[in-house]
Design an enzyme around this catalytic site. Structure first.
Site, PDB file in Angstrom:
ATOM      1  N   CYS A 105     -41.932   6.898 -23.026  1.00  0.00           N
ATOM      2  CA  CYS A 105     -42.609   5.987 -22.102  1.00  0.00           C
ATOM      3  C   CYS A 105     -42.911   4.718 -22.896  1.00  0.00           C
ATOM      4  O   CYS A 105     -42.700   4.653 -24.091  1.00  0.00           O
ATOM      5  CB  CYS A 105     -43.912   6.615 -21.619  1.00  0.00           C
ATOM      6  SG  CYS A 105     -43.663   8.228 -20.862  1.00  0.00           S
TER       7      CYS A 105
ATOM      8  N   TRP B 209     -41.656   7.741 -18.151  1.00  0.00           N
ATOM      9  CA  TRP B 209     -40.468   8.579 -17.915  1.00  0.00           C
ATOM     10  C   TRP B 209     -41.023   9.987 -17.882  1.00  0.00           C
ATOM     11  O   TRP B 209     -41.452  10.519 -18.897  1.00  0.00           O
ATOM     12  CB  TRP B 209     -39.451   8.411 -19.038  1.00  0.00           C
ATOM     13  CG  TRP B 209     -38.150   9.098 -18.754  1.00  0.00           C
ATOM     14  CD1 TRP B 209     -37.132   8.670 -17.950  1.00  0.00           C
ATOM     15  CD2 TRP B 209     -37.740  10.385 -19.242  1.00  0.00           C
ATOM     16  NE1 TRP B 209     -36.110   9.581 -17.925  1.00  0.00           N
ATOM     17  CE2 TRP B 209     -36.450  10.650 -18.703  1.00  0.00           C
ATOM     18  CE3 TRP B 209     -38.306  11.328 -20.080  1.00  0.00           C
ATOM     19  CZ2 TRP B 209     -35.749  11.804 -18.982  1.00  0.00           C
ATOM     20  CZ3 TRP B 209     -37.592  12.485 -20.363  1.00  0.00           C
ATOM     21  CH2 TRP B 209     -36.326  12.722 -19.811  1.00  0.00           C
TER      22      TRP B 209
ATOM     23  N   LYS C 196     -20.247   7.023 -20.723  1.00  0.00           N
ATOM     24  CA  LYS C 196     -20.531   5.673 -20.213  1.00  0.00           C
ATOM     25  C   LYS C 196     -20.393   5.627 -18.705  1.00  0.00           C
ATOM     26  O   LYS C 196     -21.267   5.143 -17.989  1.00  0.00           O
ATOM     27  CB  LYS C 196     -19.539   4.659 -20.829  1.00  0.00           C
ATOM     28  CG  LYS C 196     -19.851   4.067 -22.159  1.00  0.00           C
ATOM     29  CD  LYS C 196     -21.008   3.127 -22.261  1.00  0.00           C
ATOM     30  CE  LYS C 196     -22.330   3.780 -22.519  1.00  0.00           C
ATOM     31  NZ  LYS C 196     -22.523   4.693 -23.596  1.00  0.00           N
TER      32      LYS C 196
ATOM     33  N   GLU D 137     -16.787   9.498 -25.161  1.00  0.00           N
ATOM     34  CA  GLU D 137     -17.737   8.399 -24.988  1.00  0.00           C
ATOM     35  C   GLU D 137     -17.487   7.684 -23.668  1.00  0.00           C
ATOM     36  O   GLU D 137     -18.422   7.338 -22.940  1.00  0.00           O
ATOM     37  CB  GLU D 137     -17.619   7.420 -26.160  1.00  0.00           C
ATOM     38  CG  GLU D 137     -18.361   6.114 -25.987  1.00  0.00           C
ATOM     39  CD  GLU D 137     -19.858   6.281 -25.687  1.00  0.00           C
ATOM     40  OE1 GLU D 137     -20.404   7.384 -25.878  1.00  0.00           O
ATOM     41  OE2 GLU D 137     -20.467   5.291 -25.238  1.00  0.00           O
TER      42      GLU D 137
ATOM     43  N   ARG E 187     -37.680   2.038 -21.538  1.00  0.00           N
ATOM     44  CA  ARG E 187     -38.120   3.321 -22.101  1.00  0.00           C
ATOM     45  C   ARG E 187     -38.487   4.320 -21.013  1.00  0.00           C
ATOM     46  O   ARG E 187     -38.765   5.477 -21.289  1.00  0.00           O
ATOM     47  CB  ARG E 187     -39.320   3.108 -23.029  1.00  0.00           C
ATOM     48  CG  ARG E 187     -39.076   2.210 -24.221  1.00  0.00           C
ATOM     49  CD  ARG E 187     -40.343   2.032 -25.030  1.00  0.00           C
ATOM     50  NE  ARG E 187     -40.838   3.302 -25.511  1.00  0.00           N
ATOM     51  CZ  ARG E 187     -40.371   3.895 -26.614  1.00  0.00           C
ATOM     52  NH1 ARG E 187     -39.410   3.293 -27.299  1.00  0.00           N
ATOM     53  NH2 ARG E 187     -40.822   5.044 -27.013  1.00  0.00           N
TER      54      ARG E 187
ATOM     55  N   GLU F 133     -23.007   7.932 -16.744  1.00  0.00           N
ATOM     56  CA  GLU F 133     -24.451   7.649 -16.854  1.00  0.00           C
ATOM     57  C   GLU F 133     -24.848   6.380 -16.097  1.00  0.00           C
ATOM     58  O   GLU F 133     -25.994   6.252 -15.685  1.00  0.00           O
ATOM     59  CB  GLU F 133     -24.901   7.585 -18.301  1.00  0.00           C
ATOM     60  CG  GLU F 133     -24.476   6.368 -19.063  1.00  0.00           C
ATOM     61  CD  GLU F 133     -25.128   6.290 -20.449  1.00  0.00           C
ATOM     62  OE1 GLU F 133     -26.292   6.687 -20.600  1.00  0.00           O
ATOM     63  OE2 GLU F 133     -24.448   5.851 -21.376  1.00  0.00           O
TER      64      GLU F 133
ATOM     65  N   LYS G  43     -34.013   4.802 -22.462  1.00  0.00           N
ATOM     66  CA  LYS G  43     -33.227   4.271 -23.573  1.00  0.00           C
ATOM     67  C   LYS G  43     -33.444   5.082 -24.848  1.00  0.00           C
ATOM     68  O   LYS G  43     -32.519   5.318 -25.606  1.00  0.00           O
ATOM     69  CB  LYS G  43     -33.613   2.814 -23.838  1.00  0.00           C
ATOM     70  CG  LYS G  43     -32.867   2.170 -24.994  1.00  0.00           C
ATOM     71  CD  LYS G  43     -31.384   2.061 -24.721  1.00  0.00           C
ATOM     72  CE  LYS G  43     -30.638   1.393 -25.842  1.00  0.00           C
ATOM     73  NZ  LYS G  43     -29.169   1.462 -25.636  1.00  0.00           N
TER      74      LYS G  43
ATOM     75  N   HIS H 153      -5.009  23.811 -19.549  1.00  0.00           N
ATOM     76  CA  HIS H 153      -5.514  25.175 -19.769  1.00  0.00           C
ATOM     77  C   HIS H 153      -6.686  25.487 -18.854  1.00  0.00           C
ATOM     78  O   HIS H 153      -7.685  26.063 -19.282  1.00  0.00           O
ATOM     79  CB  HIS H 153      -5.913  25.344 -21.249  1.00  0.00           C
ATOM     80  CG  HIS H 153      -4.755  25.208 -22.174  1.00  0.00           C
ATOM     81  ND1 HIS H 153      -3.773  26.170 -22.304  1.00  0.00           N
ATOM     82  CD2 HIS H 153      -4.371  24.175 -22.970  1.00  0.00           C
ATOM     83  CE1 HIS H 153      -2.869  25.765 -23.172  1.00  0.00           C
ATOM     84  NE2 HIS H 153      -3.205  24.559 -23.595  1.00  0.00           N
TER      85      HIS H 153
ATOM     86  N   ASN I 197     -47.650   8.025 -24.850  1.00  0.00           N
ATOM     87  CA  ASN I 197     -46.203   8.241 -24.925  1.00  0.00           C
ATOM     88  C   ASN I 197     -45.997   9.430 -25.846  1.00  0.00           C
ATOM     89  O   ASN I 197     -46.426   9.411 -26.998  1.00  0.00           O
ATOM     90  CB  ASN I 197     -45.483   7.008 -25.486  1.00  0.00           C
ATOM     91  CG  ASN I 197     -44.012   7.320 -25.762  1.00  0.00           C
ATOM     92  OD1 ASN I 197     -43.418   8.156 -25.075  1.00  0.00           O
ATOM     93  ND2 ASN I 197     -43.441   6.693 -26.771  1.00  0.00           N
ATOM     94  N   GLY I 198     -45.352  10.482 -25.344  1.00  0.00           N
ATOM     95  CA  GLY I 198     -45.091  11.673 -26.160  1.00  0.00           C
ATOM     96  C   GLY I 198     -45.293  12.929 -25.340  1.00  0.00           C
ATOM     97  O   GLY I 198     -45.418  12.891 -24.120  1.00  0.00           O
TER      98      GLY I 198
HETATM   99  C1  AGP Z   1     -25.915   6.354 -24.493  1.00  0.00           C
HETATM  100  O1  AGP Z   1     -25.357   5.417 -23.588  1.00  0.00           O
HETATM  101  C2  AGP Z   1     -27.168   6.979 -23.985  1.00  0.00           C
HETATM  102  N1  AGP Z   1     -28.151   6.007 -23.656  1.00  0.00           N
HETATM  103  C3  AGP Z   1     -27.689   8.078 -24.887  1.00  0.00           C
HETATM  104  O2  AGP Z   1     -26.693   9.077 -24.930  1.00  0.00           O
HETATM  105  C4  AGP Z   1     -28.015   7.698 -26.357  1.00  0.00           C
HETATM  106  O3  AGP Z   1     -26.833   7.369 -27.048  1.00  0.00           O
HETATM  107  C5  AGP Z   1     -28.666   8.915 -27.021  1.00  0.00           C
HETATM  108  O4  AGP Z   1     -29.881   9.187 -26.350  1.00  0.00           O
HETATM  109  C6  AGP Z   1     -28.934   8.720 -28.524  1.00  0.00           C
HETATM  110  O5  AGP Z   1     -29.851   7.680 -28.702  1.00  0.00           O
HETATM  111  P1  AGP Z   1     -30.043   7.100 -30.201  1.00  0.00           P
HETATM  112  O6  AGP Z   1     -28.729   6.522 -30.629  1.00  0.00           O
HETATM  113  O7  AGP Z   1     -31.118   6.068 -30.059  1.00  0.00           O
HETATM  114  O8  AGP Z   1     -30.458   8.251 -31.084  1.00  0.00           O
END
Ligand code: AGP
Length: 603
Positions: free
Chosen positions: A2, A73, A484, A480, A26, A487, A598, A503, A99-100
């Protein structure tokens, strides 16, 4: 994950709201603010949804010289107004943002708060109710009551607490969750990160885990729960306030995709000397060159960057590399070689899953390197060594420039170790030239972004699923690419080893299923083309992203010339742009996709 902002000694409302807006990456499922004008008036407003909803709910008279705010969040309890922060106690004397995650909040609730009527489902409310209980029943002053609660707590926290009987103080406490104390002239400000309040001050104090402090407009008294009174010096941060603004871009994600050629050039200039040799701290290179196995831990996109790093490091150093998901390794620690070395890849430097692993590595007193984009972040401070990505703030939830920056740093590190070990391939690999080619090719692809917008509109935005396929490094990039796309566009997407699809998973291919093939591998490119024919024979709509060396007329995206080992820098651009345009064309919030945050600072 958060966002929290607090300020004492200055008109607080707009500073808290602006700070929360910059922290919305966040978490953004609800938000709230507490204001006190130090003349006996206090205001508490909480709203579900974005900060804009909170702003719209505030009345003009809601002002104050002290304020704490929060953007959430959800971890405990759905996103509702009752669960939004700030939380307050039954006497409405104490107000708290957090936050936590408090791991033992149920135990605390059951042991101490049986007779207290809780109004939310959150762990945070238990804390503020406990502070109030100890202050009232044991006649403790606020700081003592706060510390008593903190000594009972297990878990992560960044707390901001206001007691309305002494509203010119903010009591703060930090453990595992990020928190920065900003020092101003006649005011002090606290936030989850420095960037969110950089317009107020550039002087900050790095708070450590276990720190508790009493903040007023012109003082801060910091002590540590374990070590007692501590001296934490203030320092200037070298962050550019403009870097965290969108400028003319509609979304941060496109801005950050476009920034990548510049980031690669900056990394080359920063970490390679004029002869093209890496200039990392020799202690890091010495330590890594003695390893008989290198372990890379990460999450999400950073994990995918680790897979590419494996290919580069093994090729240039002949040291075996193992890449593990941090969330798995934290509780199923890998079997170790005799001389292991650990790399943590993390854009934010705050990912809880990665922190769990680093804690175990430190417990075993083993050497580690954190490669991160955030100076002074937890994983950076807790590792033996650290290397910064120098990519500038990455605000969009979907990571793009940090991904290619991580891979560039891994490539430079691989060359440094390979040269130290006198590995022929590393000695002969002109990394500076290759990174220059990469930056140039990325720029060409960024300039041709309209083509990806067309492909996204034609093949992706009306599809419920999609596949990326590739072999070798292209397979790692396919993983990756899938993350992308899904998400930010919510299209169910899988990244698959091209040879593996037949397979079983090929049963999912239907008429029009988009299959995007990445073809850079000189050894297996014909095999992957065969896999494309297999899916097309079952109705798939194939999109081909291929290296110029063996491109065909019908290929959709032809990548500029570069070595296979470095092809990821070029492939990254179209796969990122396809995701961006799929989301944008679907009318989604590209920068803040649903359910995400994020920086994932909870396990
Ligand atoms: C990637 O697009 C995502 N936002 C997520 O997978 C991110 O890469 C992951 O949470 C790791 O975050 P970090 O690199 O800050 O550790």
């Amino acid at each position: 994950m958060c966002g929290i902002v607090g300020i004492v000694g200055k008109s607080a409302r707009d500073i808290v709201l602006n700070g929360l807006s910059k922290l919305e990456y966040r978490g953004y499922d609800s938000a709230g603010i507490y204001l006190n004008d130090l003349k006996g008036h206090e205001y508490l407003t909480k709203k579900v949804g974005r900060i804009s909803n909170l702003k719209a709910a505030l009345t003009p008279d809601e002002q104050g010289l002290v304020g704490i705010g929060h953007t959430r969040w959800a971890t405990h309890g759905k996103p509702t107004e009752a669960n939004a922060h700030p939380h307050f106690d039954v006497t409405k004397r104490f107000y708290l943002v957090h936050n936590g995650v408090i791991e033992n909040f149920k135990e605390l609730r059951d042991n101490y708060l049986q007779n207290v009527n809780l109004v939310s489902d959150t762990d945070t409310e238990v804390i503020v109710q406990l502070v109030s209980l100890f202050a009232r029943e044991e006649k403790l002053d606020t700081l003592t009551a706060f510390k008593k609660v903190l000594n009972l707590v297990r878990g992560s926290y960044a707390f901001l607490l206001v007691d309305n009987t002494q509203p010119d103080h903010i009591f703060i406490a930090k453990n595992k969750s990020p928190m920065m104390l900003g020092v101003g002239d006649g005011f002090n400000v606290i936030a989850s990160d420095a960037l969110s309040v950089l317009d107020q001050t550039q002087t900050f104090v790095d708070l450590q885990d276990g720190d508790v402090a009493d903040i007023t407009k012109d003082s801060y008294k910091i002590e540590n729960l374990e070590t007692g009174a501590v001296d934490r010096p203030a320092h200037k941060v070298n962050l550019d306030p403009d870097a965290a603004s969108k400028g003319t871009y509609e979304f941060y994600m496109l801005k950050e995709i476009d920034e990548q050629p510049g980031v690669i050039r900056k990394l080359s200039q920063t970490y390679l000397d004029s002869e093209g040799h890496p200039n990392f701290d020799p202690k890091i290179v010495d330590a890594m060159s003695q390893a008989d196995r290198i372990y890379i831990f990460a999450a999400g996109t950073s994990y995918h960057a680790g897979l590419v790093g494996k290919a580069m490091i093994e090729k240039m150093t002949n040291i075996p590399v193992e890449v593990d998901l941090a969330s798995e390794a934290g509780y199923h620690f890998p079997m170790l070689s005799k001389n292991p070395f650990f790399i943590f890849l993390t854009q934010s430097g705050e990912t809880a899953d990665s922190r769990v692993v680093l804690k175990e590595v430190n417990r075993r007193n083993l050497p580690s390197l954190t490669i991160t984009n955030v100076e002074g972040s937890t994983l950076s401070r807790e590792a033996t060594y650290t290397i910064l990505l120098q990519a500038g703030p990455e605000i969009a939830v979907a990571s793009t420039k940090a991904y290619t920056a991580q891979i560039a740093v891994e490539a430079i590190l691989a060359k440094a170790i390979g040269e130290k070990l006198n590995v022929e391939f590393a000695n002969e690999f002109d990394l500076r030239e290759e990174l220059a080619l990469a930056a140039e090719g990325m720029q060409q692809l960024v300039d041709g972004k309209e083509k990806l917008q067309e492909l996204a509109k034609k093949y992706l935005i009306s599809s419920r699923n999609a596949f990326y396929i590739g072999r070798g490094i292209d397979y790692y990039v396919a993983l990756e690419a899938a993350l992308k796309l899904k998400e930010v566009s919510y299209i169910q997407t899988e990244g698959f080893a091209a040879g593996e699809l037949k397979h079983g998973t090929i049963s999912l291919i239907e008429d029009g299923t988009p299959v995007i093939a990445i073809i850079n591998d000189p050894v297996t490119n014909e095999l992957t083309r065969g896999n494309v024919q297999e899916v097309e024979a079952r109705g798939a709509s194939a999109i081909i992203i291929a290296a110029k060396e063996f491109a065909r007329e019908s290929d959709d995206i032809v990548l500029p010339e570069i070595s296979y080992l470095m092809s990821v820098f070029l492939t990254a651009i179209p796969i990122q742009l396809l995701a961006y345009y799929a989301s944008k064309e679907k009318g989604l919030d590209v920068d803040k996709p649903r359910n995400l945050a994020k920086s994932v600072t909870v396990e």
